[in-house]
Design a protein around this motif. Structure first.
Motif, PDB file in Angstrom:
ATOM      1  N   CYS A  83       0.566  -1.246   0.449  1.00 24.37           N
ATOM      2  CA  CYS A  83      -0.452  -0.189  -0.136  1.00 24.37           C
ATOM      3  C   CYS A  83       1.131   1.144   0.060  1.00 24.37           C
ATOM      4  CB  CYS A  83      -1.195   0.147   1.321  1.00 24.37           C
ATOM      5  SG  CYS A  83      -1.753   2.013   1.142  1.00 24.37           S
ATOM      6  N   HIS A  85       0.488   4.196   1.505  1.00 22.12           N
ATOM      7  CA  HIS A  85       0.628   5.129   2.422  1.00 22.12           C
ATOM      8  C   HIS A  85       1.875   4.230   3.212  1.00 22.12           C
ATOM      9  CE1 HIS A  85      -1.923   5.524   6.858  1.00 22.12           C
ATOM     10  NE2 HIS A  85      -1.373   6.809   6.350  1.00 22.12           N
ATOM     11  N   ARG A  86       1.144   2.530   4.049  1.00 25.76           N
ATOM     12  CA  ARG A  86       2.478   2.961   4.921  1.00 25.76           C
ATOM     13  C   ARG A  86       2.611   0.967   4.509  1.00 25.76           C
ATOM     14  NH1 ARG A  86       0.373   4.669  10.218  1.00 25.76           N
ATOM     15  NH2 ARG A  86       1.645   2.740  10.856  1.00 25.76           N
ATOM     16  N   GLY A  87       2.567   1.001   3.920  1.00 24.19           N
ATOM     17  CA  GLY A  87       3.397  -0.864   3.257  1.00 24.19           C
ATOM     18  C   GLY A  87       2.319  -2.317   3.330  1.00 24.19           C
ATOM     19  N   THR A  88       1.136  -1.752   4.328  1.00 24.64           N
ATOM     20  CA  THR A  88       0.524  -2.864   4.129  1.00 24.64           C
ATOM     21  C   THR A  88       0.287  -3.594   2.651  1.00 24.64           C
ATOM     22  OG1 THR A  88      -0.949  -2.279   6.309  1.00 24.64           O
ATOM     23  CG2 THR A  88      -1.996  -4.080   4.769  1.00 24.64           C
ATOM     24  N   CYS A 102      -7.160  -0.964   1.044  1.00 28.19           N
ATOM     25  CA  CYS A 102      -6.548  -1.642   2.238  1.00 28.19           C
ATOM     26  C   CYS A 102      -6.876  -1.775   3.471  1.00 28.19           C
ATOM     27  CB  CYS A 102      -5.385  -0.138   1.644  1.00 28.19           C
ATOM     28  SG  CYS A 102      -4.095  -0.660   3.383  1.00 28.19           S
ATOM     29  N   TYR A 104      -5.632  -1.861   6.426  1.00 26.71           N
ATOM     30  CA  TYR A 104      -5.253  -0.984   7.504  1.00 26.71           C
ATOM     31  C   TYR A 104      -5.585   0.177   7.961  1.00 26.71           C
ATOM     32  CZ  TYR A 104      -0.768  -1.196  10.677  1.00 26.71           C
ATOM     33  OH  TYR A 104      -0.337  -0.547  11.874  1.00 26.71           O
ATOM     34  N   HIS A 105      -5.708   1.625   6.886  1.00 25.92           N
ATOM     35  CA  HIS A 105      -6.353   2.287   7.125  1.00 25.92           C
ATOM     36  C   HIS A 105      -7.744   3.026   5.909  1.00 25.92           C
ATOM     37  CE1 HIS A 105      -2.486   2.766   8.326  1.00 25.92           C
ATOM     38  NE2 HIS A 105      -2.703   3.158   9.736  1.00 25.92           N
ATOM     39  N   GLY A 106      -7.985   2.532   5.059  1.00 29.00           N
ATOM     40  CA  GLY A 106      -8.976   2.354   4.071  1.00 29.00           C
ATOM     41  C   GLY A 106      -8.719   2.590   3.252  1.00 29.00           C
ATOM     42  N   TRP A 107      -7.502   2.847   2.140  1.00 29.53           N
ATOM     43  CA  TRP A 107      -7.356   3.688   1.062  1.00 29.53           C
ATOM     44  C   TRP A 107      -7.491   2.975  -0.016  1.00 29.53           C
ATOM     45  CZ3 TRP A 107      -2.336   6.667   0.282  1.00 29.53           C
ATOM     46  CH2 TRP A 107      -2.316   7.435   0.907  1.00 29.53           C
TER      47      TRP A 107
HETATM   48  S1  FES Z   1      -1.482   1.360   5.180  1.00 30.88           S
HETATM   49 FE1  FES Z   1      -2.931   1.014   3.832  1.00 30.88          FE
HETATM   50  S2  FES Z   1      -4.274   2.736   4.079  1.00 30.88           S
HETATM   51 FE2  FES Z   1      -2.798   2.396   5.442  1.00 30.88          FE
END
Ligand code: FES
Ligand SMILES: [Fe+2]
Length: 450
Positions: A83, A85-88, A102, A104-107
């Motif tokens: 992702c 954002h932060r790689g999930t 995603c 983790y934080h819904g992007w």
């Molecule tokens: S790591 Fe994907 S939305 Fe935060």
């Protein structure tokens, strides 16, 4: 002591020089490598449509980690795995109407990588307009999802080949993963000698007895790549068989259980398949088994066995017990065991390997051309809007002659001349014209004596 002296000396393993490196120019496929960049200029199969259900699927292509998914609107997407954002990993994402969210934080990512939502931010956040996630374009065709991995401005049309329109044909997708480099699997299609030994003489008759007859072998360039031409005497018949390579990594193979018993004229293919690199040491065969009467006159084929990691003929995966594979090795065992990446510098190529050598030469020429800023070669010919291809089996009645070796060589050359060369290749009824010319030739032989 020279290397040659060591090589011809018995019990010389200790004195061998250290193992040379593999041929990186032809085998390595990372972004920026000559072969990787060349292969990326063509649509490549990524997965079977049936492999993609309601959940995303982690995949690798050319050494890149990616996630394949299908949005609920039916469109498939192929995104970089981690992702923005932060790689999930997006393999844990949720498929939604327009894209993949995603966990983790819904992007929310669209199939083209655009960021559709960043729900943790204020409604007026401009962030999503300033970031784009990596994605590759896809094209789904007859049960296979293809991707284009090269420079966007060089993206070619999705190619159509004449063998997609064989009369009464059903194209059944299948795939097989091989834990070895892509090239040794692909070049096997230009190695007709292995059909004599691996598939017939060494352990048992895997396909048909006639395969054990050492054929006259020739290798002929085509506008799309190359073919092999094997011509065999089998009782009172002469059987001409060609497999196609369509550069860079597409291959077509004739009838799997062809036995040379019955006359046939330009019978088309049983397999259309790509050998696509997952990374340098893993590849995947993905393609179609063709089910049409010409490719299965004896009713041996079994559509139900064709699918994910499975196909309906012997020796194509590692699923059998190890000792069975040792006693009755198949294609999978012979190719995977050439090492994770076959080392060309350790080979001793013979006359039988001319097809392998020629294929390597073509691949080297084309990858160099791309590396120097040129465009890769593709066939300019079209038959009814499709690119003509050349793989076939033809069996004609022609009893043995006095100089039979020269005779069968001549038959192979003449039939190949009709199939590969000739102005009829751009005609809408090309297959009919090829068959008519071969039939005329067979008739002319019936009237000749030694
Ligand atoms: S790591 Fe994907 S939305 Fe935060
Ligand atoms: Fe084989």
């Amino acid at each position: 002591m020279t290397q040659k002296t060591i090589l011809i000396k018995p019990y010389s393993a200790y004195e061998r020089e250290r193992q040379p490196a593999e041929n990186a120019e032809l085998t390595h496929v990372e972004k920026g490598s000559p072969m990787g960049e060349y292969l990326r200029r063509f649509w490549q199969p990524v997965a079977l449509s049936t492999e993609l259900g309601e959940l995303p699927k982690a995949v690798r292509m050319f050494g890149e980690d990616l996630v394949l998914f299908r949005a609920k609107n039916g469109k498939p997407g192929l995104l970089e795995k981690h992702c923005s954002h932060r790689g999930t990993s997006l393999e844990f994402g949720i498929c939604e109407d327009e894209g993949l969210r995603c966990c983790y934080h819904g992007w929310l990512f669209g199939v083209d990588g655009t960021i559709l939502e960043t729900p943790g931010d204020p409604p007026d956040s401009q962030l999503r307009f300033n970031v784009c996630h990596g994605a590759y374009p896809l094209h789904e065709y007859r049960g296979i999802i293809f991707g284009y991995f090269g420079p966007p401005q060089e993206k070619p049309e999705f190619p159509l080949f004449d063998t997609y329109a064989i009369d009464d044909d059903r194209l059944v997708p299948y795939c097989l993963t091989y834990p070895c480099n892509w090239l040794q699997v692909h070049e096997n299609v230009m190695d007709p000698a292995h059909a004599v030994f691996l598939h017939t003489r060494i352990s048992f008759t895997q396909f048909a007895e006639a395969w054990g007859e050492l054929p006259d072998m020739d290798f002929v360039p085509t506008p799309a790549g190359m073919i092999y031409v094997t011509t065999r005497r089998w009782k009172d018949k002469v059987w001409v068989r060609s497999n196609d390579i369509i550069l860079p990594n597409l291959a077509q193979v004739g009838h799997i259980w062809e036995d040379g018993q019955d006359d046939k004229c330009f019978a088309r293919v049983a397999i259309t398949r790509w050998t696509t690199p997952i990374d340098n040491q893993t590849c995947r065969i993905i393609g179609w088994r063709h089910f049409h009467p010409d490719a299965d006159p004896r009713g041996i084929a079994d559509e139900a066995q064709c699918g994910v990691e499975s196909v309906d003929f012997f020796g194509q995966n590692g699923a059998r017990p190890y000792e069975d594979r040792q006693r009755m090795p198949g294609d999978y065992d012979a190719q995977v065991s050439q090492r994770p990446i076959a080392v060309h510098a350790l080979e001793n190529l013979t006359r039988c390997d001319r097809g392998v050598a020629m294929l390597r030469q073509l691949l080297r020429r084309e990858s160099n051309k791309v590396a120097q800023g040129g465009k890769p070669s593709v066939s300019p010919l079209r038959t009814d809007g499709a690119t003509p291809t050349y793989a076939h089996d033809t069996v004609i009645s022609a009893p043995p002659r006095e100089d039979d070796a020269a005779f069968i060589r001549e038959v192979g050359k003449t039939i190949t001349g009709i199939v590969v060369r000739g102005e009829h290749h751009e005609a809408a009824d090309r297959d009919r014209q090829v068959r008519a010319r071969i039939e005329d030739y067979a008739q002319s032989l019936a009237g000749t004596t030694v």
